[in-house]
Design a protein around this motif. Structure first.
Motif, PDB file in Angstrom:
ATOM      1  N   ALA A 170      35.002 126.831  63.208  1.00  0.00           N
ATOM      2  CA  ALA A 170      35.730 125.677  62.699  1.00  0.00           C
ATOM      3  C   ALA A 170      35.259 124.438  63.439  1.00  0.00           C
ATOM      4  N   VAL A 171      35.070 123.353  62.707  1.00  0.00           N
ATOM      5  CA  VAL A 171      34.669 122.088  63.326  1.00  0.00           C
ATOM      6  C   VAL A 171      35.662 121.007  62.920  1.00  0.00           C
ATOM      7  N   SER A 172      35.751 119.995  63.747  1.00  0.00           N
ATOM      8  CA  SER A 172      36.693 118.913  63.472  1.00  0.00           C
ATOM      9  C   SER A 172      36.231 118.107  62.271  1.00  0.00           C
ATOM     10  N   GLY A 230      42.958 115.902  56.194  1.00  0.00           N
ATOM     11  CA  GLY A 230      42.988 116.346  54.808  1.00  0.00           C
ATOM     12  C   GLY A 230      41.884 117.303  54.433  1.00  0.00           C
ATOM     13  N   LEU A 231      41.014 117.646  55.395  1.00  0.00           N
ATOM     14  CA  LEU A 231      39.933 118.585  55.132  1.00  0.00           C
ATOM     15  C   LEU A 231      39.905 119.658  56.215  1.00  0.00           C
ATOM     16  N   SER A 232      39.465 120.852  55.833  1.00  0.00           N
ATOM     17  CA  SER A 232      39.198 121.927  56.787  1.00  0.00           C
ATOM     18  C   SER A 232      37.736 122.316  56.620  1.00  0.00           C
ATOM     19  N   VAL A 233      37.009 122.422  57.737  1.00  0.00           N
ATOM     20  CA  VAL A 233      35.560 122.614  57.658  1.00  0.00           C
ATOM     21  C   VAL A 233      35.134 123.800  58.515  1.00  0.00           C
ATOM     22  N   VAL A 234      34.296 124.655  57.917  1.00  0.00           N
ATOM     23  CA  VAL A 234      33.657 125.755  58.632  1.00  0.00           C
ATOM     24  C   VAL A 234      32.161 125.462  58.699  1.00  0.00           C
ATOM     25  N   GLU A 235      31.610 125.519  59.892  1.00  0.00           N
ATOM     26  CA  GLU A 235      30.165 125.334  60.060  1.00  0.00           C
ATOM     27  C   GLU A 235      29.493 126.698  60.165  1.00  0.00           C
ATOM     28  N   GLY A 268      19.407 127.327  58.853  1.00  0.00           N
ATOM     29  CA  GLY A 268      19.891 126.091  59.457  1.00  0.00           C
ATOM     30  C   GLY A 268      21.405 126.019  59.453  1.00  0.00           C
ATOM     31  N   ARG A 269      21.926 124.799  59.409  1.00  0.00           N
ATOM     32  CA  ARG A 269      23.374 124.590  59.409  1.00  0.00           C
ATOM     33  C   ARG A 269      23.860 124.253  58.006  1.00  0.00           C
ATOM     34  N   ARG A 270      24.957 124.881  57.642  1.00  0.00           N
ATOM     35  CA  ARG A 270      25.615 124.620  56.360  1.00  0.00           C
ATOM     36  C   ARG A 270      27.109 124.469  56.639  1.00  0.00           C
ATOM     37  N   TRP A 271      27.814 123.849  55.699  1.00  0.00           N
ATOM     38  CA  TRP A 271      29.234 123.610  55.909  1.00  0.00           C
ATOM     39  C   TRP A 271      30.029 123.980  54.666  1.00  0.00           C
ATOM     40  N   LEU A 272      31.133 124.658  54.888  1.00  0.00           N
ATOM     41  CA  LEU A 272      32.123 124.906  53.843  1.00  0.00           C
ATOM     42  C   LEU A 272      33.264 123.929  54.084  1.00  0.00           C
ATOM     43  N   VAL A 273      33.457 123.019  53.147  1.00  0.00           N
ATOM     44  CA  VAL A 273      34.472 121.973  53.277  1.00  0.00           C
ATOM     45  C   VAL A 273      35.607 122.283  52.310  1.00  0.00           C
ATOM     46  N   CYS A 274      36.799 122.469  52.859  1.00  0.00           N
ATOM     47  CA  CYS A 274      37.964 122.844  52.052  1.00  0.00           C
ATOM     48  C   CYS A 274      38.905 121.655  51.932  1.00  0.00           C
TER      49      CYS A 274
END
Length: 277
Positions: A221-223, A227-232, A239-245
């Motif tokens: 989890a990243v900051s 209003g959003l929750s983000v998993v890196e 590489g790096r990808r992000w799931l933005v909820c």
């Protein structure tokens, strides 16, 4: 030229990798020759459905309405729970060749509704009962029937009576080569209110167990802004990808590792196994 024609031309010229992400995630990896290491080639028995939620795959992953990159390093799919099933609905259930009176047979209702050639848009429908899914009943009744009798189907169990089921529609749309928008819409087809837990799930295929020295990917989890929750997701080659909820979602983490304690009664590599939820 349409936008899809433009994407196809860019893919043909390899100027843009529009097919990197697509519906490459199998809906069933269990019970296949891909995961069979039995001495006699008994793939159905070596890796049954009952093991799938607890045992790490080697060569592929599975999920409902899922996607992955073209090397299946990082996967995404929704998991469902109606509050009555003994397990999460994460993959298709069916009978193996020895269990079905007419051989191998999936016992689910799911529909591929749309997909463009570059998978820039995809749409999938799954029909999930509100009653407990009749795993045991399907196994036992089909075992009682011989090949001269009809198959005992999911609809025959009465689990969909009175239209007590959910339509779960999963849509994907690409805003860019690596920018995917996901929408999961649930419709209650029953006569009264009913609860459904939807768990969008992001995970890496387990390659580190089978290949010593392989760099281990990670999810964390990243900051983010309010209003959003983000998993890196971080991977050696992807590489790096992000799931933005959208929304302040509760983020749950575990490892894609086998629960050896449940399957064989011995200690496993971690207490946080694949079936933690």
């Amino acid at each position: 030229m349409t936008e899809e024609h433009r994407r196809l031309e860019e893919a043909r010229r390899r100027s843009a990798h529009w097919r990197r992400w697509g519906p490459y995630l199998s809906e069933r990896q269990w019970g296949t020759v891909r995961e069979d290491y039995s001495p006699g080639g008994t793939a159905w028995e070596y890796f049954p459905h009952d093991h799938a939620r607890s045992r790490a795959y080697r060569w592929g992953e599975d999920g409902l309405a899922g996607i992955s990159d073209n090397h299946q390093r990082l996967c995404f799919a929704p998991a469902l729970w109606n509050g009555r099933d003994p397990i999460l609905k994460e993959r298709l259930f069916g009978l193996t060749g020895h269990q079905g009176n007419h051989g191998e047979d999936v016992k689910e209702y799911y529909f591929y509704l749309d997909s463009t050639p570059t998978h820039s848009y995809m749409r999938y429908l799954y029909k999930y009962p509100q009653r407990a899914y009749p795993y045991t009943e399907l196994l036992e009744e089909n075992a009682r029937r011989d090949r001269r009798q009809p198959e005992y189907e999911l609809l025959d169990t009465g689990v969909f009576a009175d239209d007590r089921y959910f339509d779960v529609v999963v849509e994907y749309a690409k805003a860019g080569v690596d920018d995917l928008l996901v929408r999961i819409a649930v419709t209650n087809r029953g006569p009264e209110a009913a609860g459904l837990h939807v768990l969008p799930t992001l995970w890496f295929r387990n390659t580190w167990t089978w290949e010593p020295g392989t760099a281990r990917p990670r999810l964390r989890a990243v900051s983010s802004r309010v209003g959003l929750s983000v998993v890196e997701a971080e991977h050696e080659t992807l590489g790096r990808r992000w799931l933005v909820c959208d929304g302040a979602a509760d983020l749950l983490f575990t490892e894609n590792e086998t629960n050896a304690r449940r399957l064989w009664g011995v200690a496993g590599p971690t207490a946080y196994a694949k079936d933690a939820f």
